[in-house]
Scaffold this motif. Structure first.
Motif, PDB file in Angstrom:
ATOM      1  N   TYR A 168       7.238 -55.785  21.365  1.00  0.00           N
ATOM      2  CA  TYR A 168       6.897 -55.589  19.356  1.00  0.00           C
ATOM      3  C   TYR A 168       6.390 -56.093  18.806  1.00  0.00           C
ATOM      4  O   TYR A 168       5.880 -55.759  17.533  1.00  0.00           O
ATOM      5  CB  TYR A 168       8.397 -55.606  18.656  1.00  0.00           C
ATOM      6  CG  TYR A 168       9.181 -54.342  19.758  1.00  0.00           C
ATOM      7  CD1 TYR A 168       9.095 -52.940  19.571  1.00  0.00           C
ATOM      8  CD2 TYR A 168      10.146 -54.420  21.000  1.00  0.00           C
ATOM      9  CE1 TYR A 168       9.769 -51.664  20.275  1.00  0.00           C
ATOM     10  CE2 TYR A 168      10.806 -53.894  21.524  1.00  0.00           C
ATOM     11  CZ  TYR A 168      11.247 -51.632  21.473  1.00  0.00           C
ATOM     12  OH  TYR A 168      11.521 -51.577  22.177  1.00  0.00           O
ATOM     13  N   LYS A 227      16.752 -55.567  23.352  1.00  0.00           N
ATOM     14  CA  LYS A 227      15.417 -55.924  22.218  1.00  0.00           C
ATOM     15  C   LYS A 227      15.684 -57.764  21.656  1.00  0.00           C
ATOM     16  O   LYS A 227      17.442 -57.629  21.331  1.00  0.00           O
ATOM     17  CB  LYS A 227      15.125 -54.911  21.491  1.00  0.00           C
ATOM     18  CG  LYS A 227      14.115 -55.301  20.358  1.00  0.00           C
ATOM     19  CD  LYS A 227      13.475 -54.507  19.113  1.00  0.00           C
ATOM     20  CE  LYS A 227      13.007 -55.113  18.219  1.00  0.00           C
ATOM     21  NZ  LYS A 227      12.659 -53.942  17.314  1.00  0.00           N
ATOM     22  N   GLU A 228      14.999 -58.691  21.803  1.00  0.00           N
ATOM     23  CA  GLU A 228      15.463 -60.017  21.146  1.00  0.00           C
ATOM     24  C   GLU A 228      14.203 -60.653  20.777  1.00  0.00           C
ATOM     25  O   GLU A 228      13.544 -60.418  21.527  1.00  0.00           O
ATOM     26  CB  GLU A 228      16.167 -60.464  22.730  1.00  0.00           C
ATOM     27  CG  GLU A 228      16.262 -61.612  22.491  1.00  0.00           C
ATOM     28  CD  GLU A 228      17.748 -61.708  21.072  1.00  0.00           C
ATOM     29  OE1 GLU A 228      17.755 -62.195  20.083  1.00  0.00           O
ATOM     30  OE2 GLU A 228      19.139 -60.699  21.906  1.00  0.00           O
ATOM     31  N   ASN A 229      14.462 -61.878  20.014  1.00  0.00           N
ATOM     32  CA  ASN A 229      13.343 -63.016  19.881  1.00  0.00           C
ATOM     33  C   ASN A 229      13.557 -64.116  20.645  1.00  0.00           C
ATOM     34  O   ASN A 229      14.496 -64.218  20.890  1.00  0.00           O
ATOM     35  CB  ASN A 229      12.705 -63.335  18.464  1.00  0.00           C
ATOM     36  CG  ASN A 229      13.540 -61.579  17.291  1.00  0.00           C
ATOM     37  OD1 ASN A 229      12.524 -61.090  17.678  1.00  0.00           O
ATOM     38  ND2 ASN A 229      14.365 -62.073  17.035  1.00  0.00           N
ATOM     39  N   THR A 231       6.841 -66.666  18.243  1.00  0.00           N
ATOM     40  CA  THR A 231       7.757 -66.163  18.570  1.00  0.00           C
ATOM     41  C   THR A 231       7.225 -64.845  18.988  1.00  0.00           C
ATOM     42  O   THR A 231       7.095 -63.865  18.699  1.00  0.00           O
ATOM     43  CB  THR A 231       8.222 -65.919  17.292  1.00  0.00           C
ATOM     44  OG1 THR A 231       8.493 -67.324  17.200  1.00  0.00           O
ATOM     45  CG2 THR A 231       9.718 -65.011  17.688  1.00  0.00           C
ATOM     46  N   THR A 235       9.164 -60.837  20.421  1.00  0.00           N
ATOM     47  CA  THR A 235      10.078 -59.922  20.295  1.00  0.00           C
ATOM     48  C   THR A 235       9.401 -58.896  20.722  1.00  0.00           C
ATOM     49  O   THR A 235       8.879 -58.232  20.956  1.00  0.00           O
ATOM     50  CB  THR A 235       9.323 -59.428  18.814  1.00  0.00           C
ATOM     51  OG1 THR A 235      10.010 -59.939  17.642  1.00  0.00           O
ATOM     52  CG2 THR A 235      11.042 -58.249  18.493  1.00  0.00           C
ATOM     53  N   CYS A 236      10.409 -58.620  22.095  1.00  0.00           N
ATOM     54  CA  CYS A 236      10.213 -57.952  23.157  1.00  0.00           C
ATOM     55  C   CYS A 236      11.579 -56.925  24.504  1.00  0.00           C
ATOM     56  O   CYS A 236      13.072 -57.542  23.685  1.00  0.00           O
ATOM     57  CB  CYS A 236       9.931 -58.726  23.991  1.00  0.00           C
ATOM     58  SG  CYS A 236      10.024 -59.790  24.884  1.00  0.00           S
TER      59      CYS A 236
END
Length: 152
Positions: free
Chosen positions: A148, A36-38, A125, A127-128
């Motif tokens: 997300y 999970k990262e931005n 941005t 988030t996924c």
């Protein structure tokens, strides 16, 4: 005067080298599958063409629209799922530089799907988690696995 010009040139060269090193020494983030990262960047809507002519006859070729997020800055991505599928050691898998992510969201189960059209051309941005492209219908080296959040 000749000596002053030489000093100025030396200072300019040193300044240029230090400026270049400063711009290229920024470390890119490393991302693995399902991490999970931005990610920030500009969201674009693009049309890709499929069978039968793959863009040679756009009137009769299948249309494959896609939301593509252009990374700013690029990031390093390692597709560990393909590695495990083929029995390759994770340590031997390298990171590839990625600049684009194809955003795949199901309009029936993801509330962000309806908002994407309004965000085109804007910095977003995302988030996924990601997975790597593996067929011709994937139009970026990394695709969203689970989204997300998507924010302007």
């Amino acid at each position: 005067m000749g000596r002053d010009n030489k000093n100025i040139r030396q200072r300019l060269v040193l300044f240029s080298v230090s400026l270049f090193m400063g711009c290229t020494s920024r470390e890119l983030i490393k991302v693995d599958v399902a991490q999970k990262e931005n990610f920030s960047g500009i969201l674009q809507y693009e049309m890709f063409y499929g069978a039968p002519g793959f863009g040679e006859d756009t009137a009769s070729d299948e249309k494959e629209p896609a939301y593509i997020r252009y990374a700013a800055p690029p990031f390093l991505f390692r597709d560990t799922i393909l590695a495990s599928d083929y029995g390759v050691s994770l340590a031997s898998c390298s990171y590839d530089t990625v600049k684009t992510i194809q955003i795949r969201v199901d309009p029936h189960s993801n509330p962000y799907a309806n908002n994407l059209k309004n965000m085109v051309g804007k910095k977003v941005t995302l988030t996924c988690t990601l997975y790597g492209a593996y067929n011709g219908h994937h139009h970026a080296p990394a695709l969203t696995e689970k989204v997300y959040a998507i924010k302007e």
